[in-house]
Design a protein around this motif. Structure first.
Motif, mmCIF file in Angstrom:
data_model
loop_
_atom_site.group_PDB
_atom_site.id
_atom_site.type_symbol
_atom_site.label_atom_id
_atom_site.label_comp_id
_atom_site.label_asym_id
_atom_site.label_seq_id
_atom_site.Cartn_x
_atom_site.Cartn_y
_atom_site.Cartn_z
ATOM 1 N N SER A 55 0.690 -1.105 0.029
ATOM 2 C CA SER A 55 -0.004 0.003 -0.007
ATOM 3 C C SER A 55 0.852 1.221 -0.120
ATOM 4 C CB SER A 55 -0.817 -0.026 1.270
ATOM 5 O OG SER A 55 -1.607 1.256 1.348
ATOM 6 N N VAL A 56 0.415 2.204 -0.367
ATOM 7 C CA VAL A 56 0.912 3.581 -0.423
ATOM 8 C C VAL A 56 0.513 4.422 0.601
ATOM 9 C CG1 VAL A 56 1.573 3.401 -2.922
ATOM 10 C CG2 VAL A 56 -0.633 4.577 -2.210
ATOM 11 N N TYR A 57 -0.429 3.883 1.533
ATOM 12 C CA TYR A 57 -0.736 4.892 2.547
ATOM 13 C C TYR A 57 -0.453 4.281 3.938
ATOM 14 C CZ TYR A 57 -3.986 6.438 -0.690
ATOM 15 O OH TYR A 57 -4.647 6.899 -2.195
ATOM 16 N N PHE A 58 -0.516 5.259 4.896
ATOM 17 C CA PHE A 58 -0.345 4.984 6.194
ATOM 18 C C PHE A 58 -1.321 3.897 6.913
ATOM 19 C CE2 PHE A 58 1.998 8.773 8.155
ATOM 20 C CZ PHE A 58 2.979 8.911 7.298
ATOM 21 N N ARG A 59 -1.040 3.282 7.902
ATOM 22 C CA ARG A 59 -1.833 2.155 8.631
ATOM 23 C C ARG A 59 -3.314 2.510 8.841
ATOM 24 N NH1 ARG A 59 2.243 2.374 12.830
ATOM 25 N NH2 ARG A 59 4.119 0.777 12.255
ATOM 26 N N ALA B 219 16.635 7.150 0.660
ATOM 27 C CA ALA B 219 15.403 8.099 0.659
ATOM 28 C C ALA B 219 14.781 7.961 -0.761
ATOM 29 C CB ALA B 219 16.016 9.525 1.196
ATOM 30 N N PHE B 220 13.697 7.816 -0.810
ATOM 31 C CA PHE B 220 13.069 7.679 -1.926
ATOM 32 C C PHE B 220 11.412 7.698 -1.825
ATOM 33 C CE2 PHE B 220 13.433 3.458 0.035
ATOM 34 C CZ PHE B 220 12.389 2.840 -0.214
ATOM 35 N N PRO B 221 10.761 8.239 -2.921
ATOM 36 C CA PRO B 221 9.259 8.148 -3.104
ATOM 37 C C PRO B 221 9.049 6.836 -3.688
ATOM 38 C CG PRO B 221 10.213 9.499 -4.777
ATOM 39 C CD PRO B 221 11.291 8.875 -3.980
ATOM 40 N N LEU B 222 7.581 6.394 -3.407
ATOM 41 C CA LEU B 222 7.015 5.126 -3.553
ATOM 42 C C LEU B 222 6.618 4.926 -5.029
ATOM 43 C CD1 LEU B 222 5.102 3.991 -0.221
ATOM 44 C CD2 LEU B 222 7.474 3.140 -1.206
ATOM 45 N N HIS B 223 6.888 3.795 -5.619
ATOM 46 C CA HIS B 223 6.042 3.545 -6.733
ATOM 47 C C HIS B 223 4.404 3.244 -6.363
ATOM 48 C CE1 HIS B 223 9.247 3.073 -9.955
ATOM 49 N NE2 HIS B 223 9.702 2.476 -9.083
ATOM 50 N N ASP C 189 10.356 -1.431 -2.878
ATOM 51 C CA ASP C 189 11.013 -0.302 -3.697
ATOM 52 C C ASP C 189 12.545 -0.195 -3.145
ATOM 53 O OD1 ASP C 189 8.843 -0.223 -4.617
ATOM 54 O OD2 ASP C 189 8.412 2.201 -4.420
ATOM 55 N N HIS C 190 12.604 -0.704 -1.625
ATOM 56 C CA HIS C 190 13.725 -0.465 -1.064
ATOM 57 C C HIS C 190 14.939 -1.327 -1.710
ATOM 58 C CE1 HIS C 190 16.941 -1.687 1.987
ATOM 59 N NE2 HIS C 190 16.815 -0.325 2.222
ATOM 60 N N ASP C 191 14.337 -2.642 -2.037
ATOM 61 C CA ASP C 191 15.200 -3.498 -2.709
ATOM 62 C C ASP C 191 15.724 -3.072 -4.122
ATOM 63 O OD1 ASP C 191 15.139 -5.130 -0.563
ATOM 64 O OD2 ASP C 191 13.671 -6.323 -1.087
ATOM 65 N N LEU C 192 14.897 -2.352 -4.800
ATOM 66 C CA LEU C 192 15.273 -1.843 -5.893
ATOM 67 C C LEU C 192 16.799 -1.126 -6.066
ATOM 68 C CD1 LEU C 192 11.836 -0.795 -7.732
ATOM 69 C CD2 LEU C 192 13.007 -2.901 -7.867
ATOM 70 N N LEU C 193 17.075 -0.700 -7.501
ATOM 71 C CA LEU C 193 18.552 0.140 -7.393
ATOM 72 C C LEU C 193 18.002 1.513 -7.478
ATOM 73 C CD1 LEU C 193 20.264 -1.778 -10.437
ATOM 74 C CD2 LEU C 193 20.571 -1.915 -8.279
ATOM 75 N N SER C 194 18.959 2.391 -6.826
ATOM 76 C CA SER C 194 18.773 3.889 -6.749
ATOM 77 C C SER C 194 19.031 4.534 -7.937
ATOM 78 C CB SER C 194 19.664 4.542 -5.517
ATOM 79 O OG SER C 194 19.544 5.757 -5.397
ATOM 80 N N THR D 212 11.010 1.623 -15.132
ATOM 81 C CA THR D 212 9.862 1.057 -14.568
ATOM 82 C C THR D 212 9.876 -0.204 -13.603
ATOM 83 O OG1 THR D 212 8.815 1.805 -16.694
ATOM 84 C CG2 THR D 212 7.592 0.498 -15.221
ATOM 85 N N THR D 213 10.641 -0.787 -13.902
ATOM 86 C CA THR D 213 10.802 -2.384 -13.144
ATOM 87 C C THR D 213 12.301 -2.383 -12.541
ATOM 88 O OG1 THR D 213 12.271 -3.312 -14.880
ATOM 89 C CG2 THR D 213 9.843 -3.163 -15.199
ATOM 90 N N GLN D 214 13.507 -1.725 -12.482
ATOM 91 C CA GLN D 214 14.598 -2.061 -12.064
ATOM 92 C C GLN D 214 14.953 -0.852 -10.932
ATOM 93 O OE1 GLN D 214 16.156 -5.045 -12.424
ATOM 94 N NE2 GLN D 214 14.214 -5.433 -13.530
ATOM 95 N N TYR D 215 14.476 0.441 -11.161
ATOM 96 C CA TYR D 215 14.829 1.606 -10.323
ATOM 97 C C TYR D 215 13.983 1.932 -9.508
ATOM 98 C CZ TYR D 215 19.292 2.194 -12.986
ATOM 99 O OH TYR D 215 20.499 2.083 -13.601
ATOM 100 N N ARG D 216 14.067 2.672 -8.198
ATOM 101 C CA ARG D 216 13.155 3.123 -7.473
ATOM 102 C C ARG D 216 12.463 4.472 -8.092
ATOM 103 N NH1 ARG D 216 17.520 3.730 -2.634
ATOM 104 N NH2 ARG D 216 17.721 1.398 -2.103
ATOM 105 N N ARG D 217 11.456 4.927 -7.821
ATOM 106 C CA ARG D 217 10.705 5.966 -8.438
ATOM 107 C C ARG D 217 11.706 7.213 -8.142
ATOM 108 N NH1 ARG D 217 4.629 7.785 -7.727
ATOM 109 N NH2 ARG D 217 4.506 9.617 -9.385
ATOM 110 N N THR D 218 11.907 8.087 -9.190
ATOM 111 C CA THR D 218 12.848 9.163 -9.096
ATOM 112 C C THR D 218 12.019 10.297 -8.635
ATOM 113 O OG1 THR D 218 12.446 9.848 -11.390
ATOM 114 C CG2 THR D 218 14.146 8.360 -10.884
#
Length: 828
Positions: A36-40, A215-219, A629-634, A684-690
């Motif tokens: 999810s892209v939302y808080f709890r 530090a990254f925004p979420l897909h 997303d953390h496991d993706l490349l920066s 789209t698939t290998q990098y964190r969202r910029t």
């Protein structure tokens, strides 16, 4: 259990119904569905994620994190921590950041974010009657234009009633939200009130000292399927489905969707790359036609037939190609290389060189039109003027402690004193100059290698000295073996120097402390391109304009390091220097594209293999969105810079030296079709969202392309004049051929000069003796009053070469002068 009114009833329910109710519970509960892209609470959107781990230096980092998070909360951001016990690796903490409406409105006002205030009433353009022709290449309208058109204005918090605010939670799109949050993160301090140190500011410094690991925004969702939440935009899935797969290579790019998801800066890059690839199609078609002409006129090549004829080329004994160790050789031994040279060095090559001069001009003009259209459609026309001061780098604010009054804004602003700026500039310029000299030294080393290795090959030749140029293998001559191995060594040196200089360029650019992000990018761009230009093109410039031009003649040869070195200046391959330039161009250009594609496609795939496997194997309730997303490349801040640099270097190859290899645009076209989809797949698939960033154009790269375009006309004119044999052939055809019929018969004998071999100094003369011997030049024979000086034909040919250069330059200048008229005509 919570969904069941009676707990006892739940406990007595059969297992299959328990499973169904548990499935409903997992699906409906935001606490259990962690993809999810939302808080709890399921209401507040996650705008940014910070991650960290506990380590041996945990106390100091904990203090920094505590102070930084307190500053974030003081600004108004809301935080939620995911404990390490909930993470897949059991040691990573995730801090989720949410920007409420008041924070977004405040900083949207500061950043002058443009927002809609009225629906656009401008009528859409009429559909082209022939639009059905392009229907197979088009994407659905909902993908090409995911949002309706609006009139926009910079956001003003005091006039919120003026704007079309239907829902405060969705008024600012995710790309704008993460841009605002990142702006705050880069400027929030992490020092305490009692110890204010100005350099303790911003997430970049915290990342560099290991306080936070990322530090990254979420897909917004997984790329291979839509999210379960109805509020999710699913733009990542749409991009993967319609853009990032190679099977969609023939489709247009969804530029508006790319801009909406990644921001204008990445959107303008893909717009330029797609347009460049489209224009390459026309250059590739003309290059193939030129090559086919060489193939079809293969049998009509009189010069090659004379060289291969045993009664002409078989009786002409040529001078040795090096001192002492090299033996005599017969002209017909170059039969194969002369046929190969004709494929690229023929009459069509002249027209292709002229066409490429026109093509590069039209490419730049049409791109300016496309870029202006995107500026209007994406509302970027006045972006640079408004945002220049807002893009001041945090590093500049921290390192420049001196302040002065800005006469325009009447505010105090940081500045770098002139003496410090001059000292930094001089050190930077000296560093760049040193590395360029290092490249030239490496090129000289490669040239010395070519001379020494060729002499070594010549000393071990075992075949009859006067039959042919001896073969190292079954089909490899010493010239070809030396040229190919030297090109490969040169390519390896290019890669090594490129790797080393990249770090140096970043260091000296940081040392200069540029004021704005735009200034930083432009400075780094110019430094890197100057180095890359010399690094990649110097070997091609040597083969095209220096090799074989300063050789001298038998008895008076020129030497690289003086006569004592014994390294005689290189002569061209017996087939001509153009075929050798083609070999050099293919090895360097194709090698760079191959290495680049391997780095871009295979390395991210290998690095992300385990993360991708976990993402598909683990259900959403176990593998959270932030962990995926953390496991993706920066994607580094220089990632887009490298993408531009790769394409601009390729642009140089297909324009500066295209006259020597007409198939270069075709190779570039195939590479770029793959490049567009590989880059799309990576993003789209290998990098964190910029983090979304704005840009109205391609920046300094536009000026670099203009310089390369101007230089390409000059280089191609000189290649056709001085590297190709086309001008000497035309002069012979129309001025020196015997008889009344214009024919190329006798050209080979006409282009050779004779030398008395006994006049060569004994230390440089081969052991065996052949008289007379021939060499390629236009000089008077022995016994003439002006023996071994240039004949009148040499000066006629030189005049024709200079005239050709002037005519080609003037024609291109007229094309540039009338480019707007020509562009409008072609558009019409």
């Amino acid at each position: 259990f919570l969904l069941t009114p009676d707990p006892l009833e739940f406990l007595l329910t059969p297992p299959q119904f328990c499973t169904f109710e548990l499935f409903l519970l997992i699906s409906l509960s935001p606490e259990l569905n962690r993809d999810s892209v939302y808080f709890r609470d399921g209401a507040r959107r996650i705008d940014f994620v910070l991650s960290y781990v506990d380590d041996k230096d945990g106390d100091k980092k904990q203090e920094r994190r505590k102070a930084f998070e307190a500053s974030l909360e003081k600004v108004g951001l809301e935080l939620e921590l995911e404990d390490k016990s909930n993470s897949d690796d059991g040691k990573t903490y995730f801090l989720k950041v949410h920007a409420p409406w008041d924070v977004l409105a405040t900083y949207a006002d500061v950043l002058k974010v443009k927002v809609p205030f009225k629906a656009s009433d401008i009528p859409k353009a009429r559909q082209d009657p022939l639009s059905w022709v392009t229907l197979p290449f088009r994407l659905p309208e909902r993908i090409m234009r995911p949002e309706p058109d609006y009139f926009t204005s910079p956001f003003d918090k005091a006039k919120m009633d003026f704007f079309l605010i239907h829902d405060k939670e969705t008024f600012f799109p995710p790309s704008t939200r993460n841009r605002i949050v990142y702006y705050i993160l880069t400027r929030c301090p992490y020092y305490t009130d009692d110890c204010q140190e100005r350099d303790k500011t911003g997430i970049k410094r915290l990342l560099s000292n290991g306080t936070y690991t990322s530090a990254f925004p979420l897909h917004d969702c997984r790329y291979w399927k839509k999210a379960r939440e109805s509020r999710c935009e699913n733009e990542r899935h749409l991009l993967y489905k319609h853009w990032a797969r190679f099977l969609t290579f023939y489709k247009e790019q969804p530029l508006n969707l790319i801009r909406s998801y990644y921001g204008e800066k990445i959107g303008i890059y893909f717009a330029w790359l797609g347009f460049y690839t489209e224009m390459l199609f026309f250059a590739a078609v003309m290059g193939v036609i030129c090559f086919l002409y060489g193939v079809l006129s293969y049998e009509d090549n009189v010069s090659s037939k004379e060289i291969c004829d045993s009664k002409i080329g078989g009786i002409i004994v040529m001078c040795p190609l090096c001192d002492k160790k090299c033996s005599y050789w017969k002209l017909n031994s170059t039969c194969l290389s002369s046929w190969q040279s004709h494929l690229f060095d023929n009459e069509a090559t002249v027209f292709f060189a002229i066409f490429m001069g026109i093509w590069v001009t039209l490419f730049l003009e049409f791109w300016k039109r496309r870029q202006a259209r995107l500026e209007y459609e994406w509302d970027l026309v006045d972006f640079e003027e408004e945002q220049q001061q807002l893009q001041i780098r945090p590093e500049f604010e921290l390192k420049c402690t001196n302040r002065r009054l800005n006469r325009i804004t009447q505010e105090m602003e940081p500045f770098l004193p002139l003496p410090s700026k001059c000292a930094r500039f001089c050190l930077s310029g000296a560093t760049v100059l040193f590395w360029i000299c290092l490249i030239l030294a490496c090129i000289m080393g490669v040239i010395a290698y070519r001379l020494a290795v060729y002499a070594a090959f010549a000393s071990i030749m075992k075949d009859s000295p006067t039959n042919h140029i001896q073969l190292v293998g079954s089909l490899i001559t010493p010239q070809l073996a030396t040229s190919v191995t030297a090109s490969c060594i040169n390519f390896i040196l290019i890669l090594v120097l490129n790797f080393l200089y990249e770090h140096v360029a970043i260091w000296i650019t940081d040392m200069e402390i540029p004021k704005t992000h735009l200034e930083y990018e432009n400075k780094l761009t110019m430094k890197m391109f100057m180095f890359q230009f010399v690094n990649f093109y110097s070997s091609c410039f040597y083969v095209a304009f220096f090799k074989g031009k300063f050789v001298g003649h038998p008895g008076d040869y020129r030497y690289m390091f003086g006569r004592w070195s014994g390294l005689r200046n290189e002569e061209c391959d017996p087939g001509g220097c153009l075929i050798e330039l083609s070999t050099q161009l293919v090895i360097v250009m194709a090698g760079k594209q191959l290495v680049g594609n391997v780095q871009e496609a295979l390395l991210p795939l290998v690095r992300n293999w385990w993360g991708s496997r976990k993402a598909r194997k683990h259900p959403e309730k176990v593998y959270s969105r932030w962990e995926q997303d953390h496991d993706l490349l920066s994607f580094s801040q220089f990632g887009l810079f490298h993408e531009y640099l790769e394409m601009v270097i390729q642009f140089g190859f297909i324009t500066l030296f295209v006259a020597s290899f007409p198939l270069a645009p075709l190779l570039a076209l195939f590479n770029n079709i793959l490049e567009v989809r590989v880059d799309a797949w990576k993003f789209t698939t290998q990098y964190r969202r910029t983090v979304a960033a704005k840009a109205r154009n391609i920046g300094a790269w536009q000026e670099i392309l203009n310089v390369v375009a101007i230089l390409s006309v000059v280089t191609n004119a000189f290649i056709m004049a001085f590297t190709s044999d086309m001008i000497p052939r035309l002069v012979y055809l129309y001025a020196y051929h015997p008889g009344s019929e214009a024919t190329m018969r006798g050209y080979i004998n006409n282009s050779l000069s004779v030398y008395e071999i006994s006049q060569i100094p004994a230390p440089n003369r081969p052991d065996e003796s052949e008289n007379p011997t021939w060499y390629r030049d236009y000089r008077y024979p022995p016994g003439h009053d002006r023996q071994y000086s240039h004949t009148m034909q040499f000066w006629h040919i030189l005049a024709a070469k200079l005239a050709f250069i002037i005519i080609m330059e003037v024609s291109w200048a007229e094309t540039v002068k009338r480019r707007r008229t020509l562009t409008l005509f072609l558009c019409y």
